[in-house]
Design a protein around this motif. Structure first.
Motif, PDB file in Angstrom:
ATOM      1  N   GLU A   1       0.819  -1.204   0.000  1.00 44.70           N
ATOM      2  CA  GLU A   1       0.000   0.000   0.000  1.00 44.70           C
ATOM      3  C   GLU A   1       0.857   1.260   0.000  1.00 44.70           C
ATOM      4  N   MET A   2       1.978   1.238   0.688  1.00 45.61           N
ATOM      5  CA  MET A   2       2.883   2.378   0.686  1.00 45.61           C
ATOM      6  C   MET A   2       3.446   2.606  -0.707  1.00 45.61           C
ATOM      7  N   LEU A   3       3.811   1.534  -1.400  1.00 44.42           N
ATOM      8  CA  LEU A   3       4.351   1.695  -2.755  1.00 44.42           C
ATOM      9  C   LEU A   3       3.297   2.245  -3.711  1.00 44.42           C
ATOM     10  N   LYS A   4       2.050   1.809  -3.537  1.00 42.73           N
ATOM     11  CA  LYS A   4       0.978   2.372  -4.361  1.00 42.73           C
ATOM     12  C   LYS A   4       0.824   3.867  -4.107  1.00 42.73           C
ATOM     13  N   GLN A   5       0.898   4.259  -2.844  1.00 42.45           N
ATOM     14  CA  GLN A   5       0.779   5.681  -2.518  1.00 42.45           C
ATOM     15  C   GLN A   5       1.997   6.478  -2.972  1.00 42.45           C
ATOM     16  N   SER A   6       3.162   5.866  -2.939  1.00 40.76           N
ATOM     17  CA  SER A   6       4.366   6.600  -3.335  1.00 40.76           C
ATOM     18  C   SER A   6       4.382   6.898  -4.825  1.00 40.76           C
ATOM     19  N   THR A   7       3.723   6.085  -5.631  1.00 42.36           N
ATOM     20  CA  THR A   7       3.654   6.401  -7.064  1.00 42.36           C
ATOM     21  C   THR A   7       2.746   7.596  -7.323  1.00 42.36           C
TER      22      THR A   7
ATOM     23  N   VAL B   1       2.633  10.990  -2.747  1.00 46.66           N
ATOM     24  CA  VAL B   1       1.955  11.414  -1.529  1.00 46.66           C
ATOM     25  C   VAL B   1       2.953  11.811  -0.444  1.00 46.66           C
ATOM     26  N   TYR B   2       4.108  11.177  -0.423  1.00 53.94           N
ATOM     27  CA  TYR B   2       5.066  11.366   0.663  1.00 53.94           C
ATOM     28  C   TYR B   2       6.066  12.469   0.322  1.00 53.94           C
ATOM     29  N   GLU B   3       6.526  13.150   1.372  1.00 51.19           N
ATOM     30  CA  GLU B   3       7.518  14.200   1.184  1.00 51.19           C
ATOM     31  C   GLU B   3       8.938  13.666   1.202  1.00 51.19           C
ATOM     32  N   GLY B   4       9.120  12.461   1.703  1.00 60.05           N
ATOM     33  CA  GLY B   4      10.450  11.887   1.751  1.00 60.05           C
ATOM     34  C   GLY B   4      10.387  10.406   2.064  1.00 60.05           C
TER      35      GLY B   4
ATOM     36  N   ASP C   1       4.985   5.209   7.238  1.00 58.98           N
ATOM     37  CA  ASP C   1       3.598   4.946   6.858  1.00 58.98           C
ATOM     38  C   ASP C   1       3.327   3.443   6.736  1.00 58.98           C
ATOM     39  N   ILE C   2       4.353   2.657   6.474  1.00 59.15           N
ATOM     40  CA  ILE C   2       4.172   1.200   6.432  1.00 59.15           C
ATOM     41  C   ILE C   2       3.615   0.711   7.771  1.00 59.15           C
ATOM     42  N   PHE C   3       4.188   1.177   8.861  1.00 62.36           N
ATOM     43  CA  PHE C   3       3.771   0.724  10.184  1.00 62.36           C
ATOM     44  C   PHE C   3       2.398   1.272  10.560  1.00 62.36           C
ATOM     45  N   THR C   4       2.089   2.474  10.101  1.00 58.53           N
ATOM     46  CA  THR C   4       0.748   3.016  10.311  1.00 58.53           C
ATOM     47  C   THR C   4      -0.282   2.163   9.588  1.00 58.53           C
ATOM     48  N   ARG C   5       0.036   1.776   8.366  1.00 57.69           N
ATOM     49  CA  ARG C   5      -0.884   0.940   7.596  1.00 57.69           C
ATOM     50  C   ARG C   5      -1.008  -0.453   8.205  1.00 57.69           C
ATOM     51  N   MET C   6       0.094  -0.999   8.722  1.00 61.29           N
ATOM     52  CA  MET C   6       0.030  -2.286   9.413  1.00 61.29           C
ATOM     53  C   MET C   6      -0.921  -2.201  10.608  1.00 61.29           C
TER      54      MET C   6
END
Length: 150
Positions: free
Chosen positions: A91-97, A100-103, A110-115
């Motif tokens: 899900e993080m990789l989908k969002q990074s495309t 969405v992320y600043e760095g 965000d991986i751990f938040t999604r977990m």
């Protein structure tokens, strides 16, 4: 007794936990907010179950049957942890495309938040019962195979 060689117990652990992972994914998907886009979650879960069953449960045999049930529960907890980890990474990789992320640090956190968010969704009666019964039966069967075919 851990051995790097393939054994019947490792094969049984891989097969049993692939089935448990399939049923766990099947129990988890209806609780997801985007259940229609689950895609290959069941198949990926089964593949993850093969690896976890082989590495964790396959190396935990050679004890009493009651211990094997406990090792089955341990294995299913490891399976769920890594399932959430890989789901969070996906899900993080989908969002990074979508930029969405600043760095990179924000993306990794965000991986751990999604977990955590997916784990909260997974605490349902159906998922917990599948973990308890499936892990116990899979551990018991793996121990039985280990005793039958050494």
């Amino acid at each position: 007794m851990s051995t790097p060689m393939p054994t019947a117990a490792k094969g049984a652990g891989a097969l049993c936990f692939a089935v448990v992972a399939w049923f766990l994914a099947d129990a988890f998907i209806p609780g997801m907010p985007d259940a229609a886009s689950a895609g290959g979650m069941r198949e990926f879960g089964a593949l993850l179950g093969v690896f976890v069953g082989w590495l964790v449960m396959g190396n935990s045999v050679g004890h009493k049957y009651i211990d094997a049930i406990g090792y089955g529960w341990k294995t299913v907890i490891v399976l769920v942890f890594f399932g959430f980890l890989f789901l969070g990474m996906y899900e993080m990789l989908k969002q990074s495309t979508r930029m969405v992320y600043e760095g990179p640090v924000e993306a990794i956190l965000d991986i751990f938040t999604r977990m955590y968010d997916r784990a909260k969704q997974a605490v349902t009666v159906k998922v917990v019962i599948t973990m308890v019964i499936g892990g116990g039966i899979a551990g018991f069967l793996t121990e039985a195979v280990s005793r039958r075919w050494k």
